[in-house]
Design a protein around this motif. Structure first.
Motif, PDB file in Angstrom:
ATOM      1  N   SER A  52       0.798  73.784  47.756  1.00  0.00           N
ATOM      2  CA  SER A  52       1.838  73.151  48.558  1.00  0.00           C
ATOM      3  C   SER A  52       1.426  71.758  49.023  1.00  0.00           C
ATOM      4  O   SER A  52       0.243  71.395  48.971  1.00  0.00           O
ATOM      5  CB  SER A  52       2.126  74.022  49.783  1.00  0.00           C
ATOM      6  OG  SER A  52       2.589  75.289  49.374  1.00  0.00           O
ATOM      7  N   PRO A  53       2.401  70.976  49.523  1.00  0.00           N
ATOM      8  CA  PRO A  53       2.083  69.647  50.020  1.00  0.00           C
ATOM      9  C   PRO A  53       0.925  69.662  51.022  1.00  0.00           C
ATOM     10  O   PRO A  53       0.829  70.569  51.852  1.00  0.00           O
ATOM     11  CB  PRO A  53       3.389  69.196  50.696  1.00  0.00           C
ATOM     12  CG  PRO A  53       4.451  69.924  49.923  1.00  0.00           C
ATOM     13  CD  PRO A  53       3.843  71.270  49.615  1.00  0.00           C
ATOM     14  N   ARG A  54       0.049  68.669  50.874  1.00  0.00           N
ATOM     15  CA  ARG A  54      -1.135  68.444  51.708  1.00  0.00           C
ATOM     16  C   ARG A  54      -2.306  69.378  51.380  1.00  0.00           C
ATOM     17  O   ARG A  54      -3.378  69.222  51.950  1.00  0.00           O
ATOM     18  CB  ARG A  54      -0.801  68.477  53.199  1.00  0.00           C
ATOM     19  CG  ARG A  54       0.110  67.333  53.619  1.00  0.00           C
ATOM     20  CD  ARG A  54       0.473  67.369  55.084  1.00  0.00           C
ATOM     21  NE  ARG A  54       1.181  68.575  55.501  1.00  0.00           N
ATOM     22  CZ  ARG A  54       2.456  68.866  55.245  1.00  0.00           C
ATOM     23  NH1 ARG A  54       3.189  68.021  54.559  1.00  0.00           N
ATOM     24  NH2 ARG A  54       3.003  69.979  55.668  1.00  0.00           N
ATOM     25  N   ASP A  55      -2.131  70.384  50.499  1.00  0.00           N
ATOM     26  CA  ASP A  55      -3.268  71.208  50.081  1.00  0.00           C
ATOM     27  C   ASP A  55      -4.287  70.334  49.354  1.00  0.00           C
ATOM     28  O   ASP A  55      -3.917  69.399  48.636  1.00  0.00           O
ATOM     29  CB  ASP A  55      -2.837  72.327  49.121  1.00  0.00           C
ATOM     30  CG  ASP A  55      -2.171  73.500  49.799  1.00  0.00           C
ATOM     31  OD1 ASP A  55      -2.222  73.592  51.045  1.00  0.00           O
ATOM     32  OD2 ASP A  55      -1.588  74.327  49.071  1.00  0.00           O
ATOM     33  N   ASP A  56      -5.557  70.642  49.521  1.00  0.00           N
ATOM     34  CA  ASP A  56      -6.625  70.035  48.745  1.00  0.00           C
ATOM     35  C   ASP A  56      -6.783  70.885  47.480  1.00  0.00           C
ATOM     36  O   ASP A  56      -7.038  72.090  47.577  1.00  0.00           O
ATOM     37  CB  ASP A  56      -7.927  70.007  49.554  1.00  0.00           C
ATOM     38  CG  ASP A  56      -9.058  69.370  48.784  1.00  0.00           C
ATOM     39  OD1 ASP A  56      -9.598  70.026  47.860  1.00  0.00           O
ATOM     40  OD2 ASP A  56      -9.411  68.219  49.091  1.00  0.00           O
ATOM     41  N   VAL A  57      -6.614  70.296  46.320  1.00  0.00           N
ATOM     42  CA  VAL A  57      -6.585  71.037  45.059  1.00  0.00           C
ATOM     43  C   VAL A  57      -7.848  71.867  44.854  1.00  0.00           C
ATOM     44  O   VAL A  57      -7.778  73.081  44.627  1.00  0.00           O
ATOM     45  CB  VAL A  57      -6.353  70.084  43.862  1.00  0.00           C
ATOM     46  CG1 VAL A  57      -6.496  70.827  42.536  1.00  0.00           C
ATOM     47  CG2 VAL A  57      -4.991  69.424  43.967  1.00  0.00           C
ATOM     48  N   ARG A  58      -8.989  71.249  44.937  1.00  0.00           N
ATOM     49  CA  ARG A  58     -10.247  71.966  44.667  1.00  0.00           C
ATOM     50  C   ARG A  58     -10.487  73.075  45.691  1.00  0.00           C
ATOM     51  O   ARG A  58     -10.824  74.210  45.328  1.00  0.00           O
ATOM     52  CB  ARG A  58     -11.414  70.984  44.650  1.00  0.00           C
ATOM     53  CG  ARG A  58     -12.725  71.638  44.301  1.00  0.00           C
ATOM     54  CD  ARG A  58     -13.812  70.611  44.158  1.00  0.00           C
ATOM     55  NE  ARG A  58     -15.093  71.276  44.113  1.00  0.00           N
ATOM     56  CZ  ARG A  58     -16.117  70.831  43.440  1.00  0.00           C
ATOM     57  NH1 ARG A  58     -16.024  69.726  42.740  1.00  0.00           N
ATOM     58  NH2 ARG A  58     -17.250  71.490  43.449  1.00  0.00           N
ATOM     59  N   THR A  59     -10.296  72.774  46.956  1.00  0.00           N
ATOM     60  CA  THR A  59     -10.499  73.763  48.009  1.00  0.00           C
ATOM     61  C   THR A  59      -9.559  74.945  47.831  1.00  0.00           C
ATOM     62  O   THR A  59      -9.968  76.101  47.975  1.00  0.00           O
ATOM     63  CB  THR A  59     -10.296  73.112  49.397  1.00  0.00           C
ATOM     64  OG1 THR A  59     -11.251  72.052  49.542  1.00  0.00           O
ATOM     65  CG2 THR A  59     -10.473  74.104  50.516  1.00  0.00           C
ATOM     66  N   ALA A  60      -8.295  74.688  47.502  1.00  0.00           N
ATOM     67  CA  ALA A  60      -7.309  75.762  47.331  1.00  0.00           C
ATOM     68  C   ALA A  60      -7.655  76.666  46.143  1.00  0.00           C
ATOM     69  O   ALA A  60      -7.507  77.887  46.223  1.00  0.00           O
ATOM     70  CB  ALA A  60      -5.911  75.171  47.157  1.00  0.00           C
ATOM     71  N   ILE A  61      -8.143  76.084  45.055  1.00  0.00           N
ATOM     72  CA  ILE A  61      -8.519  76.885  43.877  1.00  0.00           C
ATOM     73  C   ILE A  61      -9.741  77.746  44.200  1.00  0.00           C
ATOM     74  O   ILE A  61      -9.772  78.938  43.878  1.00  0.00           O
ATOM     75  CB  ILE A  61      -8.767  75.970  42.660  1.00  0.00           C
ATOM     76  CG1 ILE A  61      -7.445  75.352  42.196  1.00  0.00           C
ATOM     77  CG2 ILE A  61      -9.453  76.735  41.527  1.00  0.00           C
ATOM     78  CD1 ILE A  61      -7.599  74.230  41.185  1.00  0.00           C
ATOM     79  N   GLU A  62     -10.746  77.165  44.838  1.00  0.00           N
ATOM     80  CA  GLU A  62     -11.931  77.938  45.218  1.00  0.00           C
ATOM     81  C   GLU A  62     -11.560  79.065  46.180  1.00  0.00           C
ATOM     82  O   GLU A  62     -12.059  80.189  46.064  1.00  0.00           O
ATOM     83  CB  GLU A  62     -12.976  77.011  45.838  1.00  0.00           C
ATOM     84  CG  GLU A  62     -13.585  76.046  44.838  1.00  0.00           C
ATOM     85  CD  GLU A  62     -14.447  74.961  45.462  1.00  0.00           C
ATOM     86  OE1 GLU A  62     -15.209  74.340  44.703  1.00  0.00           O
ATOM     87  OE2 GLU A  62     -14.360  74.730  46.685  1.00  0.00           O
ATOM     88  N   HIS A  63     -10.657  78.774  47.120  1.00  0.00           N
ATOM     89  CA  HIS A  63     -10.202  79.792  48.074  1.00  0.00           C
ATOM     90  C   HIS A  63      -9.466  80.925  47.352  1.00  0.00           C
ATOM     91  O   HIS A  63      -9.672  82.108  47.668  1.00  0.00           O
ATOM     92  CB  HIS A  63      -9.305  79.157  49.133  1.00  0.00           C
ATOM     93  CG  HIS A  63      -8.728  80.131  50.092  1.00  0.00           C
ATOM     94  ND1 HIS A  63      -9.473  80.718  51.097  1.00  0.00           N
ATOM     95  CD2 HIS A  63      -7.485  80.668  50.188  1.00  0.00           C
ATOM     96  CE1 HIS A  63      -8.704  81.556  51.770  1.00  0.00           C
ATOM     97  NE2 HIS A  63      -7.491  81.544  51.235  1.00  0.00           N
ATOM     98  N   ALA A  64      -8.616  80.587  46.382  1.00  0.00           N
ATOM     99  CA  ALA A  64      -7.864  81.604  45.636  1.00  0.00           C
ATOM    100  C   ALA A  64      -8.806  82.557  44.914  1.00  0.00           C
ATOM    101  O   ALA A  64      -8.574  83.771  44.882  1.00  0.00           O
ATOM    102  CB  ALA A  64      -6.920  80.930  44.646  1.00  0.00           C
TER     103      ALA A  64
END
Length: 138
Positions: free
Chosen positions: A9-21
């Motif tokens: 979603s808007p404002r998500d950090d791409v790398r952080t969000a993928i690692e979190h997933a």
């Protein structure tokens, strides 16, 4: 192999969000096999560079792919700016979603990925454990 489609979603950090997933799903070995979407900030480390370059504006992700372990991700991305100029490199933290990022994260059952220091390269590199031959006696 199990696929996990994700939308950032808007404002998500791409790398952080993928690692979190990956961690949230308790996966041990994953790959982003493709991703598209838009950014307002891209932080890419170009080949041979020690630090990332920050690119700002209306940016489109053309490709996004890489490996993901519980220790972190190794992702590469190509983007185009509003004039169609293309940039590509290693994804660092700071790539901020503008409207959406859609990607496919896949898990490789029976494998475990880790990032460990490699004395030859000087970087944290992918270590692959498990797989079909993991229990072989040969």
């Amino acid at each position: 192999m199990q696929a996990y489609p994700l939308r950032l979603s808007p404002r998500d950090d791409v790398r952080t969000a993928i690692e979190h997933a990956l961690r949230e799903r308790k996966l041990q070995a994953g790959y982003v096999i493709q991703g598209i979407g838009s950014l307002d900030v891209a932080a890419l480390r170009f080949a041979g560079a020690d630090t990332p370059t920050e690119i700002r504006g209306d940016l489109e992700i053309l490709t996004l792919a890489g490996s993901v372990s519980p220790d972190g991700a190794h992702l590469h991305m190509s983007i185009a700016d509003a004039q169609g100029k293309v940039f590509g490199g290693h994804v660092t933290r700071g790539c901020t979603v503008r409207t959406t990022v859609e990607l496919i994260l896949v898990s490789l059952a029976g494998y475990s990925f880790a990032r460990e220091s490699d004395p030859q390269t000087g970087f944290l590199e992918l270590v692959i454990r498990g797989g079909p031959d993991a229990n072989s006696a040969g």
